[in-house]
Enzyme design. Structure first.
Site, mmCIF file in Angstrom:
data_model
loop_
_atom_site.group_PDB
_atom_site.id
_atom_site.type_symbol
_atom_site.label_atom_id
_atom_site.label_comp_id
_atom_site.label_asym_id
_atom_site.label_seq_id
_atom_site.Cartn_x
_atom_site.Cartn_y
_atom_site.Cartn_z
ATOM 1 N N CYS A 2 -126.760 -18.662 61.601
ATOM 2 C CA CYS A 2 -126.809 -19.813 62.267
ATOM 3 C C CYS A 2 -125.767 -20.854 62.441
ATOM 4 O O CYS A 2 -124.653 -20.201 61.942
ATOM 5 C CB CYS A 2 -127.411 -20.657 61.390
ATOM 6 N N ARG A 27 -123.366 -16.399 68.005
ATOM 7 C CA ARG A 27 -124.061 -15.936 67.006
ATOM 8 C C ARG A 27 -124.561 -15.611 66.602
ATOM 9 O O ARG A 27 -125.305 -14.626 65.738
ATOM 10 C CB ARG A 27 -123.894 -17.295 65.649
ATOM 11 N N TRP A 77 -131.177 -18.375 62.423
ATOM 12 C CA TRP A 77 -131.378 -16.910 62.246
ATOM 13 C C TRP A 77 -132.273 -17.377 61.196
ATOM 14 O O TRP A 77 -131.537 -16.825 60.152
ATOM 15 C CB TRP A 77 -130.157 -16.353 62.230
ATOM 16 N N ASN A 103 -126.850 -23.907 57.522
ATOM 17 C CA ASN A 103 -125.993 -22.793 56.841
ATOM 18 C C ASN A 103 -126.272 -22.394 55.646
ATOM 19 O O ASN A 103 -124.913 -22.840 55.168
ATOM 20 C CB ASN A 103 -124.477 -22.742 58.309
ATOM 21 N N GLY A 104 -126.625 -21.315 55.744
ATOM 22 C CA GLY A 104 -125.824 -20.739 54.663
ATOM 23 C C GLY A 104 -127.987 -20.099 53.843
ATOM 24 O O GLY A 104 -128.326 -19.976 54.296
ATOM 25 N N GLU A 487 -118.686 4.325 65.335
ATOM 26 C CA GLU A 487 -118.052 3.381 66.319
ATOM 27 C C GLU A 487 -118.933 3.600 67.904
ATOM 28 O O GLU A 487 -119.566 1.991 67.943
ATOM 29 C CB GLU A 487 -116.847 2.870 66.387
ATOM 30 N N LYS A 491 -121.886 1.021 68.828
ATOM 31 C CA LYS A 491 -122.321 -0.491 69.903
ATOM 32 C C LYS A 491 -123.411 0.281 70.880
ATOM 33 O O LYS A 491 -124.245 -0.285 71.212
ATOM 34 C CB LYS A 491 -120.739 0.234 70.586
ATOM 35 N N GLU A 494 -126.753 -1.042 68.177
ATOM 36 C CA GLU A 494 -126.810 -2.551 68.581
ATOM 37 C C GLU A 494 -126.954 -2.908 70.220
ATOM 38 O O GLU A 494 -127.864 -3.682 69.017
ATOM 39 C CB GLU A 494 -125.259 -2.844 68.751
ATOM 40 N N HIS A 510 -124.777 21.709 58.888
ATOM 41 C CA HIS A 510 -125.325 21.522 57.289
ATOM 42 C C HIS A 510 -126.491 20.903 57.456
ATOM 43 O O HIS A 510 -126.564 20.436 57.024
ATOM 44 C CB HIS A 510 -124.044 20.805 56.307
ATOM 45 N N LYS A 609 -123.383 -12.793 64.683
ATOM 46 C CA LYS A 609 -121.521 -12.486 65.214
ATOM 47 C C LYS A 609 -121.436 -12.927 64.115
ATOM 48 O O LYS A 609 -120.121 -12.123 63.616
ATOM 49 C CB LYS A 609 -121.773 -13.438 66.098
HETATM 50 C C1 F6R Z 1 -120.689 -5.081 65.712
HETATM 51 C C2 F6R Z 1 -120.452 -5.755 64.942
HETATM 52 C C3 F6R Z 1 -120.567 -6.062 63.183
HETATM 53 C C4 F6R Z 1 -119.510 -6.535 62.697
HETATM 54 C C5 F6R Z 1 -119.760 -7.045 61.037
HETATM 55 C C6 F6R Z 1 -118.949 -7.662 60.559
HETATM 56 O O1 F6R Z 1 -120.342 -4.832 66.609
HETATM 57 O O2 F6R Z 1 -119.879 -7.550 65.558
HETATM 58 O O3 F6R Z 1 -121.011 -4.836 62.716
HETATM 59 O O4 F6R Z 1 -118.379 -5.699 63.159
HETATM 60 O O5 F6R Z 1 -120.670 -8.113 61.398
HETATM 61 O O6 F6R Z 1 -118.802 -8.128 60.958
HETATM 62 P P1 F6R Z 1 -116.766 -9.413 60.537
HETATM 63 O O7 F6R Z 1 -115.526 -8.034 61.064
HETATM 64 O O8 F6R Z 1 -116.842 -10.800 61.531
HETATM 65 O O9 F6R Z 1 -116.613 -9.228 59.129
#
Ligand code: F6R
Length: 614
Positions: A2, A27, A77, A103-104, A487, A491, A494, A510, A609
């Site tokens: 949010c 976000r 969100w 927010n929260g 990673e 990517k 996501e 395995h 985000k």
């Molecule tokens: C992936 C991504 C998320 C963040 C995760 C932690 O592209 O951005 O997996 O890495 O939500 O977020 P931060 O780094 O802000 O603690």
């Protein structure tokens, strides 16, 4: 997650709110809404989906709102209740006089709701936030003072919140407060702004006040008053923000993600300035506040993070253990906080977070701080809640990252881990001068090498498109690049919603090998070094099951031509530094597949985000 924005001043509020919300869109959200003070009443408008839907909804009301100079806005969100118009913020009390955006998460909302319902409050939504609207309205009925009402209500609320509240009977007051969620006041020439993140108002002002937990601010068009939860006045500390409005431009790229991938060489250059001058000079990390004596005797490190930051942390473990000989545990913050961790004053705890606001990591950090550990935070947001908990703060200065999928912040976290490991190794004398010198001289060349990869992006795009029809994707690697495989898979997952998984290649036989057939792409992160031959054998095993083989490699070995259908070549680099080089083509593959499939690259579905709920 949010986002909230508010304004009280002399300018028309509508564009300020909508522009502000637009800047927070990155976000991630699924509905939006605003409340504005119009003549005799507060009007509320909401819509499900993208902000465009809210703009459409507002188009027929533009005239009646056009003169308003005070309001609050929200992008939601969904956590409690589906993304519907009823559940979208702002929420109101029974009579609609009081509006709130939040927010929260209000953790005790069920108990509060039960009490408020007994008192006659009628709930319309399934949200936790609506309890705040009714609770503050109830306190307002007793006190006839909005600030006091908020003060009394927050004493009964448990959980995390950033709140912005207006009441029709206090037509010029915007009251805001926070606990464990960010909220910043922007000081403009024409009034005051309040938002959960700087981009929402940076276009109007770069002077700001960071509200601390449990403080309550009362904003009018020409004043700001801050108090603590007991009503004592607090003198505000005004800060100059480092952000430039231009940072939020795509600069001609189709998506922020592609722009941010291209920024990576400069991100590394920026981090190295002032910290690594030449391969002969020692790494300078004045940010690390542990004494050299403590560093020499340090016998345990814990690293906590989530998602992409967790992958950076896994590579950090490899580096620190290899160069410094200190045991390092890496754990997902969400696991760390719910078990009895052996953490104490002799443990260095490193928190890694792009946003510095991730609720799980923040809680984990607070827990370990309470146990007396030294807290080192690696973050892209020196203004974040986590940064404020830090004893040592490594700010990675990657510039604001708009794309939800992290790219440049990951490279920046990795670069910081390399510097940290080298810095500690130099103090401890735990690695040979030659090893350290080689790594340093190679680090200085990394930006150019990434530029070479970016220059080859057309080939990577062609390869990516070839595989865009697949439903599944496997990434394999070994050693320091195992987290690179994780990673790369994350990517792709996501932003394209393809079911991608990373495996340590030795584990393939395995279990996962059962998945392989002629439909399954297997990408092997095949960097020269200690595990090259082993990984080659694992790739042969996959090939023998008819998998569609792709190599990401810095080897010119001819035998790869028979083994792989596609070979993406990257520049030569020391094995230990190879994760920084190897991740770039994987980011590009994910990007090009998602772009080809027409996905919402910068704002993938269901993702946020900054994940400010546990
Ligand atoms: C992936 C991504 C998320 C963040 C995760 C932690 O592209 O951005 O997996 O890495 O939500 O977020 P931060 O780094 O802000 O603690």
């Amino acid at each position: 997650m949010c986002g909230i924005v508010g304004y009280v001043g002399t300018n028309p509020v509508l564009d300020i709110l909508l522009d502000g919300l637009e800047q927070l869109e990155y976000r991630g959200y699924d509905s939006s809404g605003i409340a504005v003070k119009c003549d005799e009443e507060i009007k509320v408008y909401k819509a499900v989906g993208k902000l465009k839907n809210l703009r459409d909804e507002l188009s027929s009301h533009a005239y009646e709102i056009s003169k308003s100079t005070m309001g609050i806005g929200h992008i939601r969100w969904a956590t409690h209740g589906a993304p519907t118009t009823v559940n979208a913020h702002p929420h109101t009390c029974n009579c609609g006089s009081l509006v709130v955006v939040h927010n929260g998460i209000i953790e005790n909302y069920k108990e509060l709701k039960a009490k408020l319902e007994k008192d006659g409050c009628i709930f319309r939504s399934q949200t936790d936030t609506e309890t705040v609207a009714h609770l503050v309205a109830q306190k307002y009925a007793q006190t006839k003072d909005l600030t006091k009402a908020v003060e009394l209500a927050t004493k009964e609320i448990e959980g995390a919140y950033a709140l912005e509240i207006m009441h029709n009977d206090e037509p010029e007051k915007l009251v805001i407060t926070k606990r464990n969620a960010p909220l910043i006041i922007g000081i403009g020439h024409d009034g005051y702004y309040a938002a959960s993140d700087i981009p929402a108002f940076i276009k109007h002002t770069n002077k700001a006040i960071y509200l601390s937990d449990n403080q309550i601010a009362t904003l009018t068009k020409d004043s700001v008053k801050i108090q603590d939860v007991d009503g004592n006045e607090v003198k505000p500390k005004i800060e100059q923000l480092p952000w430039e409005p231009v940072a939020l431009s795509k600069m001609g790229y189709k998506h922020y993600m592609l722009k941010e991938i291209h920024e990576q060489p400069d991100v590394i250059r920026n981090i190295l300035v002032g910290k690594l001058h030449t391969s002969d000079s020692p790494v300078e990390l004045n940010e690390v506040k542990l004494t050299k004596e403590t560093l020499k005797t340090l016998n345990r490190i814990q690293v906590i993070a989530c998602g992409t930051s967790l992958h950076a942390a896994m590579i950090g473990k490899y580096l620190i253990e290899d160069l410094c000989g200190i045991p390092v545990d890496v754990e997902a913050s969400s696991e760390y906080i719910y078990r009895k961790t052996v953490t104490n004053a002799h443990t260095l705890v490193i928190g890694v977070s792009q946003s510095g606001e991730t609720a799980d990591t923040l809680t984990a950090i607070k827990q370990s701080k309470a146990k007396g550990s030294h807290i080192l935070i690696i973050t892209n947001r020196p203004d974040s809640a986590m940064a404020r908990e830090a004893d040592s703060l490594l700010s990675v200065n990657a510039g604001i990252e708009v794309s939800v999928a992290a790219t440049k912040s990951y490279i920046a976290q990795l670069t910081s881990f390399y510097l940290l490991a080298l810095y500690m190794a130099e103090i401890k004398g735990s690695a040979s001068d030659e090893t350290i010198k080689n790594l340093k001289s190679e680090m200085l060349l990394l930006p150019q090498k990434i530029e070479q990869i970016l220059a080859n992006k057309d080939y990577i795009q062609t390869c990516a498109r070839k595989y865009s029809g697949t439903r599944d994707f496997i990434y394999i690697a070994r050693g320091v690049n195992y987290p690179t495989a994780l990673e790369g898979a994350l990517k792709l997952k996501e932003i394209s919603y393809i079911n991608a998984t990373g495996y340590p290649a030795g584990e393939l036989k395995h279990g996962p090998i059962a998945m392989l057939d002629e439909t399954m792409p297997v990408l092997s992160v095949l960097m020269k070094g200690s595990v090259y031959e082993k990984l080659l054998s694992n790739s042969e095993e996959a090939k023998a099951r008819n998998a569609r083989m792709i190599a990401l490699t810095n080897s010119t070995d001819k035998k790869l031509d028979d083994l792989f259908d596609y070979i993406i070549r990257v520049p030569e680099v020391d094995e230990m530094l190879s994760p920084i080089i190897a991740i770039v083509p994987l980011q590009l593959i994910a990007y090009y597949i998602a772009e080809f499939l027409g996905k919402d690259v910068d704002q993938p579905r269901n993702l946020a985000k900054s994940v400010t709920v546990e």
